[in-house]
Design an enzyme around this catalytic site. Structure first.
Site, short mmCIF file in Angstrom:
data_model
loop_
_atom_site.label_atom_id
_atom_site.label_comp_id
_atom_site.label_asym_id
_atom_site.label_seq_id
_atom_site.Cartn_x
_atom_site.Cartn_y
_atom_site.Cartn_z
N LYS A 1 -25.82 -10.08 17.70
CA LYS A 1 -25.48 -9.35 16.48
C LYS A 1 -25.25 -10.32 15.32
CE LYS A 1 -20.49 -9.03 16.28
NZ LYS A 1 -19.80 -8.56 15.12
N LYS B 1 -17.00 -14.43 22.85
CA LYS B 1 -16.39 -15.36 21.89
C LYS B 1 -15.73 -16.56 22.57
CE LYS B 1 -16.13 -13.01 17.65
NZ LYS B 1 -15.74 -11.70 17.21
N LYS C 1 -19.92 -12.81 11.22
CA LYS C 1 -19.44 -13.71 10.17
C LYS C 1 -18.78 -14.95 10.72
CE LYS C 1 -15.59 -10.66 9.10
NZ LYS C 1 -14.73 -10.81 10.27
P1 ATP Z 1 -16.38 -11.84 13.79
O1 ATP Z 1 -17.52 -12.65 14.31
O2 ATP Z 1 -15.37 -12.63 13.10
O3 ATP Z 1 -15.83 -10.92 14.82
P2 ATP Z 1 -17.60 -9.56 12.58
O4 ATP Z 1 -18.76 -9.66 11.65
O5 ATP Z 1 -17.79 -9.02 13.95
O6 ATP Z 1 -17.00 -11.00 12.61
P3 ATP Z 1 -15.17 -8.03 12.34
O7 ATP Z 1 -14.12 -8.30 11.33
O8 ATP Z 1 -14.92 -8.36 13.76
O9 ATP Z 1 -16.49 -8.74 11.82
O10 ATP Z 1 -15.59 -6.51 12.27
C1 ATP Z 1 -15.46 -5.74 11.10
C2 ATP Z 1 -16.28 -4.48 11.20
O11 ATP Z 1 -17.67 -4.80 11.03
C3 ATP Z 1 -16.17 -3.75 12.53
O12 ATP Z 1 -16.16 -2.37 12.27
C4 ATP Z 1 -17.42 -4.15 13.24
O13 ATP Z 1 -17.80 -3.18 14.17
C5 ATP Z 1 -18.42 -4.22 12.09
N1 ATP Z 1 -19.52 -5.12 12.40
C6 ATP Z 1 -19.43 -6.45 12.61
N2 ATP Z 1 -20.64 -6.97 12.86
C7 ATP Z 1 -21.52 -5.94 12.81
C8 ATP Z 1 -22.93 -5.85 12.99
N3 ATP Z 1 -23.66 -6.91 13.25
N4 ATP Z 1 -23.50 -4.62 12.85
C9 ATP Z 1 -22.75 -3.54 12.58
N5 ATP Z 1 -21.42 -3.57 12.42
C10 ATP Z 1 -20.80 -4.74 12.52
MG MG Z 2 -16.08 -8.90 15.33
#
Ligand code: ATP
Ligand code: MG
Length: 343
Positions: free
Chosen positions: A208, A119, A211
């Site tokens: 991955k 990040k 968001k």
């Molecule tokens: P950011 O980029 O802001 O970190 P994020 O999509 O990773 O967004 P988080 O809020 O960090 O979201 O994570 C929330 C939950 O979603 C965590 O349990 C994380 O492991 C899961 N998660 C996030 N992205 C994925 C993915 N691509 N596949 C499976 N699980 C995910």
């Molecule tokens: Mg995340």
């Protein structure tokens, strides 16, 4: 004896994705359904985690409530006894414990976190919050003594750091200070998975789905128009091998689609592979996935529209009061151990 705790949270720094749903929201709802009555479920919104990277602050508050709605739409039953929803920033002990934990975590440990490396790459400025956020995550977990933390595979390293830190402080102060969350393999077993879930970007399947990274064609948002989402699946990046196999190293795009089919249709990967392995029709495979994604979104968005916000507000107030007490009691114990309060 109080019940063992299952705890999870999703930052409200952007719109939730299919990755969030399949990696965290659905597993939590399933765990709750499977273990009704045996466990306490803490579903919280880590709102303090939400601006480790820049966000639109005007939208943060509303986004937090939207995320909670989506959790409920994904099947989390908030009327069940022993299920609590709360916002991290409404419970000051999270931030206070973080400071104490900070002094027992090593700079080198945090520097090794791959999420931080990923990040912070190519950013002009990197906040200390981004560096430090796994410690806040440790406070989130240790304040309540959570044993199970259903998260996606991307959070594995952070969870391991939480365990190391808890063990370290228990060793120094008291073996009863912190409940150490279960190790990764145990977490998977508990969730009924044989490996962690990591949904990939449809456009860049080496990465991955996320968001916070702008990748609209590669990301299915839970708020996407269902037909548009189906189109994104149809134009997903695949490969030139020309034959369907499940192998994330050589065919990440195809493997990602197979994984999405399996999770959305609640069939095992073996069942899905029995149908598709060796086939050469990428288009048909995408059709199946696109149909599943469209149907899922129609149903999901319909559920979201039926959730009343006033009920969430009331539940939040009640649960935040209850959780504040639990968190403050644990914080006091830690303060006593480190010498800030009389024992
Ligand atoms: P950011 O980029 O802001 O970190 P994020 O999509 O990773 O967004 P988080 O809020 O960090 O979201 O994570 C929330 C939950 O979603 C965590 O349990 C994380 O492991 C899961 N998660 C996030 N992205 C994925 C993915 N691509 N596949 C499976 N699980 C995910
Ligand atoms: Mg995340």
């Amino acid at each position: 004896m109080s019940k063992p705790i299952i705890l999870t949270g999703i930052r409200s720094n952007g719109e939730l994705t299919l990755g969030n749903y399949l990696g965290a929201m659905l597993p939590l709802a399933r765990l709750q359904a499977r273990h009704a009555g045996e466990y306490q479920v803490n579903m919280f919104v880590p709102d303090l985690h939400s601006f480790t990277t820049p966000i639109d602050h005007e939208d943060l508050y509303a986004n937090t409530i939207r995320n909670l709605k989506m959790f409920i739409a994904s099947g989390l039953n908030t009327t069940q006894k022993d299920t609590f929803i709360y916002r991290q920033s409404f419970i000051p002990a999270h931030a206070e414990l973080t400071w104490i934990l900070d002094c027992f975590v090593y700079f080198g440990e945090l520097s090794r976190m791959t999420q931080f490396k990923e990040k912070s790459e190519n950013q002009e400025t990197v906040s200390v919050g981004l560096f430090n956020y796994p410690v806040l995550m440790a406070a989130d977990i240790l304040l309540y003594g959570a044993k199970y933390v259903p998260v996606g595979e991307d959070q594995r390293q952070h969870l391991e750091l939480v365990r190391d830190l808890a063990i370290r402080m228990n060793h120094q102060f008291s073996e009863n200070l912190f409940i150490v969350p279960e190790a990764w393999d145990e977490q998977l077993k508990f969730a009924g998975l044989n490996k962690g879930v990591r949904i990939r970007s449809l456009k860049n399947p080496d990465k991955k789905m996320s968001k916070s990274i702008s990748d609209p064609a590669g990301t299915i948002l839970l708020s996407d128009d269902p037909d548009e989402a189906a189109k994104k699946v149809m134009s997903a990046t695949t490969d030139s091998i020309g034959q369907i196999n499940y192998d994330f190293t050589t065919q990440p795009g195809i493997s990602n689609i197979l994984q999405i089919i399996s999770l959305l249709s609640e069939r095992s990967l073996d069942e899905v592979l029995a149908k598709w392995q060796g086939s050469t029709s990428y288009g048909d495979l995408k059709q199946e996935a696109a149909g599943l994604v469209r149907d899922f979104l129609i149903d999901f968005q319909n559920k979201v529209s039926q959730i009343e916000e006033s009920l969430i507000d009331e539940k939040l107030l009640r649960d935040e009061a209850a959780m504040r007490q639990v968190a403050e009691a644990k914080l006091l114990e830690v303060q006593q151990m480190v010498g800030l309060r009389r024992k």
